[in-house]
Scaffold this motif. Structure first.
Motif, PDB file in Angstrom:
ATOM      1  N   THR A 105      -4.452  -4.147  -8.987  1.00 14.36           N
ATOM      2  CA  THR A 105      -4.599  -2.907  -8.540  1.00 14.36           C
ATOM      3  C   THR A 105      -5.344  -2.314  -9.707  1.00 14.36           C
ATOM      4  O   THR A 105      -5.889  -1.139  -9.432  1.00 14.36           O
ATOM      5  N   HIS A 124      -5.606  -5.397  -0.883  1.00 14.41           N
ATOM      6  CA  HIS A 124      -5.640  -3.986   0.183  1.00 14.41           C
ATOM      7  C   HIS A 124      -6.381  -2.916   0.105  1.00 14.41           C
ATOM      8  O   HIS A 124      -6.801  -2.278   1.105  1.00 14.41           O
ATOM      9  N   MET A 168      -1.453   5.553  -1.087  1.00  7.71           N
ATOM     10  CA  MET A 168      -0.778   4.387  -1.526  1.00  7.71           C
ATOM     11  C   MET A 168       0.556   4.674  -2.370  1.00  7.71           C
ATOM     12  O   MET A 168       1.585   4.187  -2.206  1.00  7.71           O
ATOM     13  N   MET A 169       0.167   5.803  -3.309  1.00  8.02           N
ATOM     14  CA  MET A 169       1.501   6.181  -4.218  1.00  8.02           C
ATOM     15  C   MET A 169       2.339   7.347  -3.618  1.00  8.02           C
ATOM     16  O   MET A 169       3.667   7.060  -3.647  1.00  8.02           O
ATOM     17  N   GLU A 171       2.359   8.577  -0.047  1.00  5.83           N
ATOM     18  CA  GLU A 171       2.248   8.431   1.369  1.00  5.83           C
ATOM     19  C   GLU A 171       2.930   6.938   2.073  1.00  5.83           C
ATOM     20  O   GLU A 171       3.727   6.990   2.853  1.00  5.83           O
ATOM     21  N   TYR A 172       2.322   5.910   1.447  1.00  2.84           N
ATOM     22  CA  TYR A 172       2.544   4.664   1.932  1.00  2.84           C
ATOM     23  C   TYR A 172       4.168   4.101   1.441  1.00  2.84           C
ATOM     24  O   TYR A 172       4.653   3.444   2.203  1.00  2.84           O
ATOM     25  N   GLN A 173       4.229   4.495   0.379  1.00  2.87           N
ATOM     26  CA  GLN A 173       5.516   3.899  -0.157  1.00  2.87           C
ATOM     27  C   GLN A 173       6.791   4.796  -0.178  1.00  2.87           C
ATOM     28  O   GLN A 173       6.686   6.215  -0.359  1.00  2.87           O
ATOM     29  N   HIS A 174       7.937   4.265   0.296  1.00  2.00           N
ATOM     30  CA  HIS A 174       8.983   5.057   0.475  1.00  2.00           C
ATOM     31  C   HIS A 174      10.380   4.360  -0.124  1.00  2.00           C
ATOM     32  O   HIS A 174      10.421   2.977  -0.310  1.00  2.00           O
ATOM     33  N   GLU A 175      11.108   5.100  -0.472  1.00  2.59           N
ATOM     34  CA  GLU A 175      12.451   4.588  -0.952  1.00  2.59           C
ATOM     35  C   GLU A 175      13.337   4.006  -0.046  1.00  2.59           C
ATOM     36  O   GLU A 175      13.271   4.166   1.156  1.00  2.59           O
ATOM     37  N   ASP A 219      -1.910   0.383   9.968  1.00  2.00           N
ATOM     38  CA  ASP A 219      -1.116   0.757   8.736  1.00  2.00           C
ATOM     39  C   ASP A 219       0.291   1.127   9.304  1.00  2.00           C
ATOM     40  O   ASP A 219       0.573   1.733  10.323  1.00  2.00           O
ATOM     41  N   ILE A 221       1.167   4.025   7.256  1.00  2.00           N
ATOM     42  CA  ILE A 221       1.029   5.496   6.722  1.00  2.00           C
ATOM     43  C   ILE A 221       1.406   6.524   7.615  1.00  2.00           C
ATOM     44  O   ILE A 221       0.694   6.352   8.757  1.00  2.00           O
TER      45      ILE A 221
END
Length: 223
Positions: A105, A124, A168-169, A171-175, A219, A221
């Protein structure tokens, strides 16, 4: 003056690296061929930044040892910076003219700092418009030589890299539905089976699963 070109490696055992090679057969071949090509070239200084996690997480295979076995006497213009050295990657980016990345990254971070970034593998953020995405070793060395003469960034690099980083930080990642104990250590999953998990329509994970099953498959997102 002498231009600093930095090669950022990954952890050898990181599964994110598997089957990602494009330009070279392996990261070891990449390092070996680059050192052989630029060794003793007085116009460039090659920094090889090994991943800090080799020290933080530990690794039985470390790139510095591999390189030293391949080159018992490194050329004078090749320097290895490992995780034990008192220097961070952002300091290295600051002195670098060009960054060359496998899948780390740090290439995205370097692009946001307005430095030319060359990708040699299928990470990615390849082909997103803010990196140089080479396919062959000939193209790789020609591009480095060209950027070494005139380091130029991609058109709209900053805005594209920042947009990608945001998605990426945020929208893409979720708990995930995970429970933690008082020490903030993993204590198991909130659900005991998949049906209960999938049945909770309030979870972002449900949307991701639905998107994976029903498409589009470009994707996951979503807003």
């Amino acid at each position: 003056g002498v231009k600093v070109i930095t090669l950022f490696t990954n952890l050898i055992w990181d599964a994110a690296n598997v089957s990602r090679d494009i330009v070279f057969k392996s990261t070891i071949d990449w390092l070996k061929e680059t050192i052989e090509y630029y060794g003793e070239n007085k116009q460039v200084h090659i920094l090889i930044r090994t991943h800090p996690a080799e020290i933080v997480l530990g690794s039985k295979e470390r790139y510095e040892e591999i390189i030293n076995n391949l080159f018992p006497k490194l050329p004078n213009n090749i320097t290895i910076v490992n995780g034990e050295d008192d220097v961070n990657s952002f300091s290295i980016i600051d002195i670098s003219e060009i960054g060359i990345i496998h899948t780390s990254t740090v290439g995205l971070e370097m692009a946001m700092l307005d430095k030319p970034v060359i990708l040699i593998s299928d990470t990615h953020y390849r082909n997103k418009g803010f990196t140089y995405d080479v396919k062959t070793s000939d193209e790789y060395f020609k591009l480095i030589n060209s950027l070494n003469i005139k380091p130029v960034t991609k058109n709209n690099q900053l805005i594209l890299a920042r947009k990608y980083f945001y998605y990426m930080m945020f929208e893409y990642q979720h708990e995930l539905p995970i429970d933690y104990n008082k020490l903030k250590l993993f204590n198991g999953y909130t659900y005991n089976n998949f049906n209960d998990l999938y049945g909770d329509n309030t979870l972002a994970l449900h949307k991701i699963i639905d998107r994976a099953i029903n498409g589009p498959h470009k994707d996951f997102i979503f807003r």
